[in-house]
Design an enzyme around this catalytic site. Structure first.
Site, PDB file in Angstrom:
ATOM      1  N   GLN A   1       0.844  -1.197   0.000  1.00  0.00           N
ATOM      2  CA  GLN A   1       0.000   0.000   0.000  1.00  0.00           C
ATOM      3  C   GLN A   1       0.877   1.245   0.000  1.00  0.00           C
ATOM      4  O   GLN A   1       1.485   1.576   1.005  1.00  0.00           O
ATOM      5  CB  GLN A   1      -0.895  -0.050   1.247  1.00  0.00           C
ATOM      6  CG  GLN A   1      -1.852   1.084   1.434  1.00  0.00           C
ATOM      7  CD  GLN A   1      -2.586   0.942   2.767  1.00  0.00           C
ATOM      8  OE1 GLN A   1      -2.546  -0.110   3.405  1.00  0.00           O
ATOM      9  NE2 GLN A   1      -3.230   2.006   3.194  1.00  0.00           N
ATOM     10  N   GLY A   2       0.976   1.934  -1.145  1.00  0.00           N
ATOM     11  CA  GLY A   2       1.823   3.110  -1.279  1.00  0.00           C
ATOM     12  C   GLY A   2       1.068   4.387  -0.982  1.00  0.00           C
ATOM     13  O   GLY A   2       0.716   5.139  -1.908  1.00  0.00           O
TER      14      GLY A   2
ATOM     15  N   SER B   1       1.560   6.514   2.555  1.00  0.00           N
ATOM     16  CA  SER B   1       2.333   7.458   3.366  1.00  0.00           C
ATOM     17  C   SER B   1       3.618   7.891   2.668  1.00  0.00           C
ATOM     18  O   SER B   1       4.238   7.116   1.929  1.00  0.00           O
ATOM     19  CB  SER B   1       2.689   6.830   4.715  1.00  0.00           C
ATOM     20  OG  SER B   1       1.534   6.612   5.477  1.00  0.00           O
TER      21      SER B   1
ATOM     22  N   GLU C   1      -8.491  -0.839   6.936  1.00  0.00           N
ATOM     23  CA  GLU C   1      -7.316  -0.898   7.798  1.00  0.00           C
ATOM     24  C   GLU C   1      -7.662  -0.510   9.225  1.00  0.00           C
ATOM     25  O   GLU C   1      -7.142  -1.087  10.191  1.00  0.00           O
ATOM     26  CB  GLU C   1      -6.222   0.018   7.252  1.00  0.00           C
ATOM     27  CG  GLU C   1      -4.921  -0.049   8.032  1.00  0.00           C
ATOM     28  CD  GLU C   1      -3.827   0.827   7.437  1.00  0.00           C
ATOM     29  OE1 GLU C   1      -2.687   0.746   7.916  1.00  0.00           O
ATOM     30  OE2 GLU C   1      -4.117   1.599   6.503  1.00  0.00           O
TER      31      GLU C   1
END
Length: 383
Positions: free
Chosen positions: A122-123, A125, A240
């Site tokens: 998951q890109g 932050s 999440e």
């Protein structure tokens, strides 16, 4: 879907029986070898029909309820069986691909995501855009049939092992920052992607930095509409922050109770440690109640603004209370653990405590979650 208690009991008995016959993976010393073993285990679960349990059938799932999924989570923990490797895909990114993806994207990506053939990361932050995610600087420029991505991501879980990355990138700088973001699906094998591991306090390298240097992503890998990335990202983060708590509750409860089972002469514990155990147990029961609230929301597919932030805040508090209790037990003396299981108990308890420190950061900091609850749930002004 309406399911009777007897049907849930039958499903639990069936899965428990299957688990009793399944070849559970061994615990390995090497982080990479362990991940590989869990990836194979994911394939075993998938072939047996125990992954994507509550996903619709046109996503490649089983079309059952979220309570069936909870049964699988609980029984895995009861049997001390590990969870599959690709949880970022299964629990975070995958549901957003199912909800917002084209039929072609779902058919191409989801079966391999479920089976563990493809691992996802998951890109989101960035070094300057963590809690304030809308301030991200990674950019994607349309060039013919491709988007060209340049930028940096950080704290990217399992990026070293990942085949795909869900990337948030700015595609329009002329509009307010929340509206100029798009959600792209990048093949991690494409030229221009560099991954650097980050060593955590636990000694693991689960987190990574990811650099994008003129990475070409086909325009067909845009998830949803151009500029709709923020809306889709909020859907991803809701998994999440919310559904993640469902699994962590089972993990924490079983880990904590196993640690207590291995205490030597618990009747001799000082009063303050006994009180700490009581506080941790009460916290776990609070999280259980919150879990049932999450399941009810998922069943009717309805949630109020700020609900997922409440889930995340409760989980953080509980995880750290349990972690503090384990820390205090460890601080008393390693000899508090019985000799036969001392190594495993101490190692697991220490890791749980160290990992609990990150809970107030990942998925949105505790301070940000409280602001969201105040503004969206309680209607309080920003200032």
């Amino acid at each position: 879907m309406t399911v009777t208690t007897e049907e849930f009991d039958d499903y639990r008995d069936s899965f428990r029986s299957w688990l009793g016959r399944a070849p559970l993976p061994e615990v390995l010393d090497s982080e990479d070898e362990q991940f590989s073993a869990l990836r194979e285990w994911q394939g075993v679960l998938y072939k047996a029909g125990y992954l994507g349990v509550n996903w619709p059938r046109d996503w490649g799932g089983q079309g059952l309820s979220v309570r069936h999924q909870l049964v699988v989570i609980e029984e895995l923990d009861r049997a001390h069986a590990p969870h599959p490797a690709g949880l970022v895909g299964l629990e975070v990114v995958g549901p957003s691909i199912g909800r917002f993806g084209t039929p072609e994207q779902r058919a191409t990506l989801l079966p391999k995501l479920l089976s563990g053939e493809d691992i996802w990361c998951q890109g989101f932050s960035e070094p300057g855009a963590g809690s304030d995610l809308a301030s991200l600087n990674t950019r994607a420029v349309r060039e013919g049939d491709d988007f060209i991505i340049n930028g940096q991501k950080v704290w990217t879980t399992h990026a070293r092992q990942a085949s795909w990355c869900a990337v948030l990138a700015r595609t329009d700088s002329s509009v307010p920052k929340h509206r100029g973001i798009s959600y792209l699906l990048a093949d991690m094998n494409d030229p221009g992607i560099t991954v650097r591991p980050l060593v955590q306090l636990t000694g693991d390298t689960e987190f990574n930095e990811v650099f994008f240097d003129n990475v070409r992503v086909p325009a067909s890998n845009l998830l949803g509409d151009l500029g709709a990335g923020w809306t889709i990202a909020m859907d991803t983060l809701s998994h999440e922050r919310g559904t993640f708590a469902v699994r962590r509750r089972a993990d924490l409860t079983n880990s904590f109770h196993r640690a207590l089972d291995h205490l030597e002469r618990p009747q001799d514990l000082p009063e303050h440690l006994v009180a700490g155990i009581g506080v941790a147990e009460t916290a776990l029961r609070t999280l259980r109640a919150q879990t049932w609230a999450i399941l009810k929301r998922l069943e009717v597919e309805e949630s109020a603004p700020g609900d997922e932030s409440i889930d995340k805040t409760v989980l953080t508090n509980v995880e750290q209370q349990v972690g503090h209790c384990l820390r205090d037990l460890l601080g008393r003396s390693v000899s508090a653990w019985d000799a036969e299981t001392r190594g495993a108990s101490v190692g697991t308890a220490l890791r749980d405590y160290l990992y609990s420190r990150a809970c107030s950061i990942y998925g949105g900091t505790q301070q940000i979650q409280r602001n969201i609850i105040a503004q969206r749930h309680l209607g309080m002004p920003r200032d």
